[in-house]
Design a protein around this motif. Structure first.
Motif, PDB file in Angstrom:
ATOM      1  N   GLY A 132      14.653   9.100 -17.697  1.00  0.00           N
ATOM      2  CA  GLY A 132      14.664  10.438 -17.113  1.00  0.00           C
ATOM      3  C   GLY A 132      15.143  11.480 -18.106  1.00  0.00           C
ATOM      4  N   CYS A 133      16.158  11.110 -18.889  1.00  0.00           N
ATOM      5  CA  CYS A 133      16.670  12.029 -19.912  1.00  0.00           C
ATOM      6  C   CYS A 133      15.605  12.312 -20.965  1.00  0.00           C
ATOM      7  CB  CYS A 133      17.911  11.419 -20.561  1.00  0.00           C
ATOM      8  SG  CYS A 133      18.630  12.408 -21.877  1.00  0.00           S
ATOM      9  N   ALA A 134      14.926  11.253 -21.440  1.00  0.00           N
ATOM     10  CA  ALA A 134      13.898  11.424 -22.469  1.00  0.00           C
ATOM     11  C   ALA A 134      12.753  12.283 -21.968  1.00  0.00           C
ATOM     12  CB  ALA A 134      13.388  10.054 -22.923  1.00  0.00           C
ATOM     13  N   VAL A 135      12.295  12.044 -20.736  1.00  0.00           N
ATOM     14  CA  VAL A 135      11.183  12.808 -20.164  1.00  0.00           C
ATOM     15  C   VAL A 135      11.563  14.278 -20.021  1.00  0.00           C
ATOM     16  CG1 VAL A 135       9.818  13.144 -18.076  1.00  0.00           C
ATOM     17  CG2 VAL A 135      10.125  10.853 -19.001  1.00  0.00           C
ATOM     18  N   GLN A 136      12.759  14.537 -19.537  1.00  0.00           N
ATOM     19  CA  GLN A 136      13.172  15.928 -19.335  1.00  0.00           C
ATOM     20  C   GLN A 136      13.416  16.638 -20.668  1.00  0.00           C
ATOM     21  OE1 GLN A 136      16.052  16.685 -16.286  1.00  0.00           O
ATOM     22  NE2 GLN A 136      15.242  15.082 -14.960  1.00  0.00           N
ATOM     23  N   LEU A 137      13.925  15.899 -21.646  1.00  0.00           N
ATOM     24  CA  LEU A 137      14.109  16.494 -22.969  1.00  0.00           C
ATOM     25  C   LEU A 137      12.771  16.901 -23.570  1.00  0.00           C
ATOM     26  CD1 LEU A 137      15.746  17.229 -25.456  1.00  0.00           C
ATOM     27  CD2 LEU A 137      15.696  14.829 -26.145  1.00  0.00           C
ATOM     28  N   MET A 138      11.784  16.030 -23.461  1.00  0.00           N
ATOM     29  CA  MET A 138      10.465  16.356 -23.997  1.00  0.00           C
ATOM     30  C   MET A 138       9.801  17.474 -23.190  1.00  0.00           C
ATOM     31  SD  MET A 138      10.311  14.571 -26.647  1.00  0.00           S
ATOM     32  CE  MET A 138       8.633  14.419 -27.245  1.00  0.00           C
ATOM     33  N   ALA A 139      10.109  17.533 -21.900  1.00  0.00           N
ATOM     34  CA  ALA A 139       9.603  18.645 -21.098  1.00  0.00           C
ATOM     35  C   ALA A 139      10.207  19.959 -21.571  1.00  0.00           C
ATOM     36  CB  ALA A 139       9.919  18.421 -19.626  1.00  0.00           C
ATOM     37  N   ALA A 140      11.492  19.930 -21.953  1.00  0.00           N
ATOM     38  CA  ALA A 140      12.130  21.136 -22.486  1.00  0.00           C
ATOM     39  C   ALA A 140      11.474  21.571 -23.796  1.00  0.00           C
ATOM     40  CB  ALA A 140      13.626  20.879 -22.702  1.00  0.00           C
ATOM     41  N   VAL A 141      11.102  20.590 -24.635  1.00  0.00           N
ATOM     42  CA  VAL A 141      10.390  20.901 -25.881  1.00  0.00           C
ATOM     43  C   VAL A 141       9.041  21.526 -25.555  1.00  0.00           C
ATOM     44  CG1 VAL A 141       9.354  19.927 -27.957  1.00  0.00           C
ATOM     45  CG2 VAL A 141      11.569  19.081 -27.153  1.00  0.00           C
ATOM     46  N   SER A 142       8.375  20.994 -24.541  1.00  0.00           N
ATOM     47  CA  SER A 142       7.083  21.544 -24.130  1.00  0.00           C
ATOM     48  C   SER A 142       7.229  22.993 -23.676  1.00  0.00           C
ATOM     49  CB  SER A 142       6.489  20.686 -23.012  1.00  0.00           C
ATOM     50  OG  SER A 142       5.233  21.174 -22.596  1.00  0.00           O
ATOM     51  N   ILE A 143       8.279  23.268 -22.911  1.00  0.00           N
ATOM     52  CA  ILE A 143       8.534  24.654 -22.477  1.00  0.00           C
ATOM     53  C   ILE A 143       8.771  25.552 -23.670  1.00  0.00           C
ATOM     54  CG2 ILE A 143      10.164  26.132 -21.235  1.00  0.00           C
ATOM     55  CD1 ILE A 143      10.606  23.799 -19.302  1.00  0.00           C
ATOM     56  N   GLY A 144       9.564  25.053 -24.641  1.00  0.00           N
ATOM     57  CA  GLY A 144       9.872  25.847 -25.831  1.00  0.00           C
ATOM     58  C   GLY A 144       8.669  26.156 -26.685  1.00  0.00           C
ATOM     59  N   SER A 145       7.615  25.331 -26.576  1.00  0.00           N
ATOM     60  CA  SER A 145       6.395  25.562 -27.354  1.00  0.00           C
ATOM     61  C   SER A 145       5.355  26.347 -26.570  1.00  0.00           C
ATOM     62  CB  SER A 145       5.798  24.213 -27.771  1.00  0.00           C
ATOM     63  OG  SER A 145       5.277  23.529 -26.648  1.00  0.00           O
ATOM     64  N   ASN A 146       5.763  26.922 -25.438  1.00  0.00           N
ATOM     65  CA  ASN A 146       4.825  27.640 -24.558  1.00  0.00           C
ATOM     66  C   ASN A 146       3.683  26.733 -24.106  1.00  0.00           C
ATOM     67  OD1 ASN A 146       6.182  30.154 -24.534  1.00  0.00           O
ATOM     68  ND2 ASN A 146       5.331  30.616 -26.566  1.00  0.00           N
ATOM     69  N   LEU A 147       4.027  25.462 -23.866  1.00  0.00           N
ATOM     70  CA  LEU A 147       3.108  24.450 -23.350  1.00  0.00           C
ATOM     71  C   LEU A 147       1.998  24.079 -24.329  1.00  0.00           C
ATOM     72  CD1 LEU A 147       2.728  25.576 -19.619  1.00  0.00           C
ATOM     73  CD2 LEU A 147       4.537  24.239 -20.696  1.00  0.00           C
ATOM     74  N   THR A 148       2.179  24.393 -25.618  1.00  0.00           N
ATOM     75  CA  THR A 148       1.200  23.972 -26.622  1.00  0.00           C
ATOM     76  C   THR A 148       1.430  22.519 -27.049  1.00  0.00           C
ATOM     77  OG1 THR A 148       2.589  24.814 -28.423  1.00  0.00           O
ATOM     78  CG2 THR A 148       0.938  26.319 -27.493  1.00  0.00           C
ATOM     79  N   PHE A 149       2.607  22.008 -26.751  1.00  0.00           N
ATOM     80  CA  PHE A 149       2.945  20.622 -27.105  1.00  0.00           C
ATOM     81  C   PHE A 149       3.021  19.773 -25.836  1.00  0.00           C
ATOM     82  CE2 PHE A 149       6.399  17.446 -27.319  1.00  0.00           C
ATOM     83  CZ  PHE A 149       5.852  16.578 -28.261  1.00  0.00           C
ATOM     84  N   THR A 150       2.293  18.672 -25.831  1.00  0.00           N
ATOM     85  CA  THR A 150       2.345  17.721 -24.722  1.00  0.00           C
ATOM     86  C   THR A 150       2.720  16.361 -25.285  1.00  0.00           C
ATOM     87  OG1 THR A 150       0.607  18.904 -23.511  1.00  0.00           O
ATOM     88  CG2 THR A 150       1.069  16.637 -22.852  1.00  0.00           C
ATOM     89  N   PRO A 151       3.873  15.828 -24.921  1.00  0.00           N
ATOM     90  CA  PRO A 151       4.332  14.568 -25.521  1.00  0.00           C
ATOM     91  C   PRO A 151       3.489  13.383 -25.068  1.00  0.00           C
ATOM     92  CG  PRO A 151       5.798  15.216 -23.739  1.00  0.00           C
ATOM     93  CD  PRO A 151       4.848  16.357 -23.947  1.00  0.00           C
ATOM     94  N   THR A 152       3.292  12.441 -25.964  1.00  0.00           N
ATOM     95  CA  THR A 152       2.614  11.195 -25.629  1.00  0.00           C
ATOM     96  C   THR A 152       3.636  10.185 -25.102  1.00  0.00           C
ATOM     97  OG1 THR A 152       2.927  10.247 -27.826  1.00  0.00           O
ATOM     98  CG2 THR A 152       0.956  11.609 -27.473  1.00  0.00           C
ATOM     99  N   THR A 153       3.145   9.116 -24.513  1.00  0.00           N
ATOM    100  CA  THR A 153       4.043   8.066 -24.035  1.00  0.00           C
ATOM    101  C   THR A 153       4.837   7.467 -25.187  1.00  0.00           C
ATOM    102  OG1 THR A 153       2.541   7.514 -22.217  1.00  0.00           O
ATOM    103  CG2 THR A 153       4.161   5.843 -22.836  1.00  0.00           C
TER     104      THR A 153
END
Length: 438
Positions: free
Chosen positions: A58-79
């Motif tokens: 849960g921590c990893a998913v939310q951290l990567m979601a925060a990165v996605s927000i910071g990139s204006n949704l241009t970044f989508t993390p892979t599994t």
């Protein structure tokens, strides 16, 4: 709270790191106590490791979601990227949990303060910063109902229990550090009860704040490309990971000390430098890492670890609570006692946990596909089946050598008339010689 009260009585009567499986052995019928203690030990270990894995994921998913927000949704993390962050978080928490108990205790104090402040920041700041058009009425907040998944409305409410069951579920955390705590027979039960009470109040307030400020378009929130609306809370999850990994390592230490786990002779060793079970910490990290591989099988598979944490713990909680009343063994209460209320409280707690175990195995929708199936019964059932097979395995199985908690420390105590040797188990029991007086 009923579960916490029932466990608190047991913890007060016999505070020990082995806790749940020790109480099972102590209070269950002699005909069944070895097997039940074995099952509880493995269920508790499974629940704790699944708790570590689910919190870190849960921590990893939310951290990567925060990165996605910071990139204006241009970044989508892979599994694979999420798994890499997950592995790094496990390693970092493993390092923290391997340090000396005194340092861990100081960090826990800091974590408590930061968690409370983070909760208050949501409760206060979120309503204050939300535009008026997104604020809901009190009527919608407290009585509004949205059913998104196709079940009947009543059963949809029941299935929504998964989140709070998982969130407020680490009742055994304080139990597993009993041997590192002062005044454990009083401190441990009160820490269980007070933690549940504080978490319930703050959690309720957070949900009220969210319901007041989320607007009414629930579908758009669920369909957000970010996938994690609560990504801002990722740092709070990390603190939880350190706490539960510490608890998990102590349970693993206690069970391996009594020979219950494979490679027990290597696991239960204490580091002479930090005086902590470092091998158990990293064994827990390793198995949690393996559970994280479920992510590559799809979202439903990785979500099973959240339910697995609930099932493992509830099996481990239910058996000793029931054994206290059904095993026929004399009960001596500790400083924390419910008196005559102990029995009805235990009944409610056990029935609730049995009901919850069934509920968390249901899929999200009534007609799931293979991708949407709830695989908790496969993962959890497989774990239990394997532990029972290991117990009855010919020649090498636990049935041939596991005798429950073992006495492994000898002390000399001076009585009124003589010096008597007393064998004292690290799990809390004393065995006196035939001619000695307690």
């Amino acid at each position: 709270m009923f579960i916490g009260l029932a466990l608190g009585e047991l913890a007060s009567a016999a505070p020990t790191s082995g806790g749940l499986y020790f109480w099972t052995y102590k209070y269950a019928s002699p005909d069944w106590r070895n097997l039940l203690s074995w099952i509880v030990g493995y269920s508790n270990t499974m629940g704790n490791i699944a708790g570590v894995a689910s919190i870190e994921w849960g921590c990893a998913v939310q951290l990567m979601a925060a990165v996605s927000i910071g990139s204006n949704l241009t970044f989508t993390p892979t599994t694979g990227q999420i798994f890499g962050v997950y592995a790094a978080l496990l390693a970092l928490n493993g390092i923290v949990s391997s340090t000396a108990t005194r340092l861990i205790a100081r960090l826990q104090g800091l974590y408590i303060v930061l968690n409370v402040l983070l909760c208050l920041s949501i409760i206060i700041a979120l309503p204050a910063s939300t535009p008026a058009e997104f604020k809901n009425t009190a009527s919608y907040t407290f009585t509004g109902f949205v059913n998104l998944n196709g079940w009947s409305s009543g059963f949809a409410v029941v299935l929504s229990f998964l989140a709070p069951l998982w969130t407020i579920g680490g009742f055994d955390g304080p139990i597993h550090i009993s041997e590192e705590a002062s005044n454990a027979s009083t401190a441990i039960p009160w820490s269980i009860v007070s933690a549940i009470g504080i978490a319930s109040i703050l959690g309720w307030a957070i949900n009220v704040a969210l319901a007041f400020t989320m607007g009414t378009d629930v579908d758009s929130i669920m369909a957000s490309p970010i996938g994690q609306p609560m990504a801002a809370l990722w740092d709070q999850r990390f603190m939880m990971g350190t706490s539960i990994l510490t608890s998990c390592s102590r349970q693993t230490f206690a069970f391996s000390r009594d020979g219950g786990l494979p490679f027990s002779r290597y696991l239960y060793r204490i580091s002479p430098r930090t005086q902590t079970p470092i091998n158990c910490v990293w064994a827990s990290v390793f198995v949690s890492l393996l559970l994280g591989l479920l992510a590559f099988a799809g979202p439903s598979a990785i979500n099973a670890i959240f339910s697995l944490a609930v099932i493992g713990q509830y099996v481990a909680f239910s058996v000793p609570i029931a054994s206290r009343f059904l095993g026929g063994i004399a009960w001596r209460s500790g400083p924390f006692s419910l008196g005559k209320m102990g029995y009805p409280v235990a009944i409610v707690a056990v029935l609730w946990m049995m009901f919850s175990i069934i509920i968390v195995m249901f899929p999200t929708t009534p007609s799931p596909t293979a991708q949407g199936m709830n695989y908790t019964v496969v993962v959890g059932g497989g774990w239990i089946v394997l532990c029972i097979i290991y117990y009855y395995f010919p020649v090498y199985g636990g049935v041939h050598w596991f005798k429950g908690p073992m006495a492994n420390v000898e002390l000399e105590t001076e009585s009124l008339s003589k010096v008597e040797r007393v064998s004292v188990s690290l799990t809390g029991e004393k065995e006196f010689g035939e001619d000695s007086q307690e």
